[in-house]
Design an enzyme around this catalytic site. Structure first.
Site, mmCIF file in Angstrom:
data_model
loop_
_atom_site.group_PDB
_atom_site.id
_atom_site.type_symbol
_atom_site.label_atom_id
_atom_site.label_comp_id
_atom_site.label_asym_id
_atom_site.label_seq_id
_atom_site.Cartn_x
_atom_site.Cartn_y
_atom_site.Cartn_z
ATOM 1 N N GLU A 701 40.502 43.747 33.433
ATOM 2 C CA GLU A 701 40.373 42.735 33.783
ATOM 3 C C GLU A 701 39.986 42.029 32.009
ATOM 4 O OE1 GLU A 701 39.391 40.972 37.123
ATOM 5 O OE2 GLU A 701 38.107 39.699 36.893
ATOM 6 N N HIS A 730 44.755 36.941 40.391
ATOM 7 C CA HIS A 730 43.421 36.367 41.452
ATOM 8 C C HIS A 730 44.078 34.972 42.087
ATOM 9 C CE1 HIS A 730 41.408 39.324 39.615
ATOM 10 N NE2 HIS A 730 41.330 39.993 40.277
#
Ligand code: GLN
Ligand code: ZN
Length: 791
Positions: A701, A730
């Protein structure tokens, strides 16, 4: 020292540190979600929750806890115990200040808004609770957070239970743990640490304790698990000082019985005695009446401990964090050994709250269907069984072993039958593991591998790919549910999944990705899927454990030696490869993540279990390779999660965890490319381990931290392929091509562009196609733009 004019209550011989609150059939989840959906009122939710609380405390009495002396924990929460402490203190971030009334109190709707956000107002951040898979909300504190006794819910719940006939022990996160786990609010002064507000917070806890004493509570439990960790940003010496100040104010300066209940400080999740301090000696030196220690993760402390002679030691011998039935006879021996510590009394407890295990083994059917081996039932103890274990040990402690002989013998027999049972020990698995040598954990030289892979795969500069899953549509979920119920045949289910794969492959080709995936439509969950397909695991239908808020998970139970009865993913991957000329990446979950998200057998070192899973995956990878799959990704999002709370234990953990990954992945040819994926961007203590995995490509990430990790990895000497996520999956937000270009430019500036891969931050399964398609199109446009600047 406490004065002797008021007699201190006696701590119950048997107690548990906390109990699941979601309800045996997830009643709380359903009630809370109905309230969120607007189909019920706050009053209706309160009423359902009150029924649940009352049936829970009564159940605990039925299972053997005393109804009159505070043995039953009052550990209910609508969402999270850390949020509850924040609400108690009126510690609401300024963006939510309008939700509180004049006294700083949140109503239920406001409480949930702080937990879940509203519009542009982000909720509190969520993070892992110690070494569990429970996630708490991180309070935001500044110099101006207006602490006051804003919410007396804890007191009202005590009164409610008492009126129903059960005198509970209210359970609250302790002041030091609360502040140590909080973060500085955005508007806090530079360098501010929440712990600097300790005095104000303790003053509110003092008010709470007065109110509980007035309501007649004999005991209160303050959870201070922060004492078992030394890997946080607060120096241990500061923590210890804070504990002393806190319990000076709460225990020494308030009179027990009149100004406050007797205090139990609980320290679950590990031992209190660490390299740079002895938390047990520290607590023993305060004027609290009882200390609960974890004797499952922690060992029996060396004694005697000064100060303990006036206190009750609540011995956490029953494992609150795993599901195995205890050898009660052996536990009684441990309880006897504790005599050497010189405590005023020793009582029986759990190592942690039972929040981390399912309610009751009897909620599932153990008749061999769905892979639930009937033998397991006798080997397992979920929350209710553990309460009964505590009650048995308490009776044994008071009345002697003979009084509970039958229960001890039954427990010993169950433990003995498990130790030697077929499947628990599989000689072939043991022999294979014993024959492993260092060569089984190592691949050849990376430069040679890279050259062989470049020749075979023929990928462009900045190859593009995804992390594996594509959106799980309602149709996919429906097909899986119908198949599970037997209403959709296996053949029809497979056909439906293959149709989905066809769509996902066509889409990836259309968008122009370089390395394709099948999209993982057939997986309910990245761990459960493998648990269902490997020997040695059981999955439950009703073994829910709270993960956060209203969300539950059903961790598989890893009970036996792990073997792969048949290839698992090979069919799906070869089917996918047959649809395209582009390289297809096989997709597996790594050994550490499989362990982290399961209940794991406690009868052998975790590293041995991890290696068994590693060997099963090694065989799967060999089959994928033989079937022509040239790239295999082994996801390890949980690598950092299992990191021990004490620094001294981290090296050994990283050693076995990295080895199990290498065992899984090192059997391949030089030309087969191994990828891994990790779900975070702050590597800290694990940065060396990431290099140690020796994967050819690592995706991480990186979008939210603006590629920060890339220079960090380069500095740490990492030189293999790196796929820093170029957009945040997300959120439903679609990033523009310009934004992605900018991030990608940042990446190639800090590391050799030849090693950079382009991918999103994580899998796409929780996203919708409306967002996914344009986001991936922008990813490709950005890649093309940056490639053009590089040639
Ligand atoms: N391959 C998995 C997916 O894409 C990885 C998920 C994860 O890292 N949590 O869904
Ligand atoms: Zn991820």
């Amino acid at each position: 020292m406490t004065t002797s004019s008021v007699t201190t209550p006696v701590f119950p011989t048997g107690s548990v540190l906390g109990y699941p609150r979601i309800g045996r059939r997830r009643e709380l989840k359903k009630a809370v979600e109905a309230f969120w959906a607007g189909t019920t009122t706050a009053d209706e939710l309160e009423a359902t929750a009150a029924d649940l609380r009352i049936s829970t405390v009564q159940r605990l009495v039925e299972l053997g806890l005393d109804a009159s002396d505070g043995a039953v924990p009052g550990s209910f929460s609508y969402y999270d115990q850390v949020l509850d402490a924040a609400a108690l203190l009126g510690a609401v971030p300024s963006r939510f200040a309008s939700l509180t009334d004049a006294d700083g109190r949140l109503d239920l709707a406001g409480y949930f808004t702080v937990a879940r956000g509203a519009g542009d107002d982000a909720p509190l951040e969520m993070t892992k609770w110690f070494d569990t898979n429970y996630h708490y909300l991180v309070p935001e504190i500044s110099g101006s957070t207006p602490f006051r006794f804003a919410d007396d819910r804890v007191v009202r719940q005590f009164v409610e239970a008492k009126e129903a006939g059960v005198v509970t022990r209210p359970t609250v996160v302790g002041p030091v743990t609360f502040l140590a786990l909080s973060k500085a609010a955005d508007d806090a002064a530079p360098g501010f640490h929440p712990l600097s507000r300790l005095g104000d917070v303790v003053a509110v806890y003092a008010e709470l304790l007065r109110a509980l004493a007035a309501a007649g509570a004999p005991w209160v439990q303050l959870d201070e698990p922060i004492l078992v960790s030394d890997s946080i940003d607060v120096p241990v010496a500061d923590l210890h000082e804070a504990i002393e100040a806190t319990y000076q104010a709460l225990a020494s300066e308030l009179a027990v019985g009149t100004d406050r209940p007797a205090i139990l400080v609980a320290a679950p999740f590990g031992g209190l005695q660490g390299e740079d301090g002895d938390g047990l000696a520290l607590l023993a030196g305060t004027d609290v009446e009882a200390i609960a220690i974890d004797l499952v993760k922690g060992s029996v402390p060396a004694g005697p401990v000064a100060g303990l002679e006036t206190k009750t030691l609540v011995a956490g011998v029953i494992d609150g964090h795993n599901v195995w039935r205890a050898d009660l006879d052996a536990k009684l021996t441990v309880l006897e050994q504790l005599g050497a510590l010189g405590a005023g009394a020793v009582t029986v407890g759990t190592s942690t709250s039972l929040l981390h295990v399912p309610h009751d083994v009897d909620e599932d059917v153990w008749d061999g269907t769905d892979g639930r081996d009937p033998r397991l039932k006798a080997w397992l103890a979920f929350a209710d069984q553990k309460v009964a274990e505590v009650a048995t040990l308490a009776a044994g402690l008071t009345d002697g072993r003979d009084a509970v002989r039958a229960q001890l013998d039954e427990a010993s027999a169950a433990v003995a039958s498990r130790a030697t049972a077929a499947g628990v020990v599989v000689p072939a698995v043991r022999e294979r593991a014993a024959a492993l040598t260092d060569a089984d954990f190592a691949r050849g030289d990376y430069a040679e591998r890279a050259a062989a892979q470049a020749a075979e795969l023929d990928l462009p500069l900045l190859p593009t790919t995804t992390i594996g899953s594509f959106p799980q549509t309602p149709e996919i979920r429906r097909a899986r549910a119908l198949n599970a119920k037997g209403q959709l045949s296996d053949a029809d289910y497979t056909a439906a999944m293959q149709d989905e794969i066809r769509r996902v492959v066509a889409l990836q080709e259309e968008i122009g990705l370089d390395v394709l995936v099948h999209g993982e439509p057939e997986r309910n969950d990245m761990v459960q899927y493998f648990a269902e397909n490997l020997d040695g695991f059981a999955v439950t239908a009703n073994g829910w454990v709270q993960s956060y808020g209203s969300r539950g998970v059903r961790p598989p139970i890893l009970w036996g030696d792990v073997q792969r009865p048949a290839p698992i993913t090979v069919g799906w991957s070869t089917f996918t490869a047959s649809l395209t000329a582009k390289p297809v990446k096989g997709m597996l979950t790594g050994p550490v993540t499989i362990l982290a998200w399961s209940f794991v057998r406690d009868d052998q070192p975790l590293g041995d279990t991890a290696n068994q899973v590693g060997l099963a995956l090694r065989d799967e990878i060999a089959d994928l390779e033989a079937a022509g799959i040239g790239i295999v990704q082994v996801d390890e999002p949980a690598l950092r999660e299992l990191l021990p709370l004490r620094r001294a234990d981290q090296g050994a953990y990283l050693d076995w965890s990295v080895r199990s990954f290498r065992l899984a992945t090192s059997g391949v040819r030089a030309a087969t490319q191994i990828h891994t994926h990790l779900c975070y961007s702050e590597f800290g203590e694990v940065i060396g381990a990431i290099d140690g995995l020796d994967a050819d490509v690592t995706s991480v990430e990186a979008a939210r931290s603006r590629m920060e990790i890339v220079p960090e990895l380069a500095e740490a000497g990492y030189h293999r392929g790196i796929g820093p996520g170029v957009y945040d999956i997300h959120s439903p937000r679609v990033p523009s091509a310009e934004e992605v270009t900018e991030l990608l430019e940042l990446a190639v500036k800090s590391i050799d562009a030849k090693v950079v891969w382009v991918n999103p931050d994580c899998g796409l399964k929780t996203r919708r196609y409306e967002e996914t398609v344009p986001s991936l199109e922008h990813l490709i446009a950005a890649t093309k733009a940056v490639r053009a600047t590089l040639v």
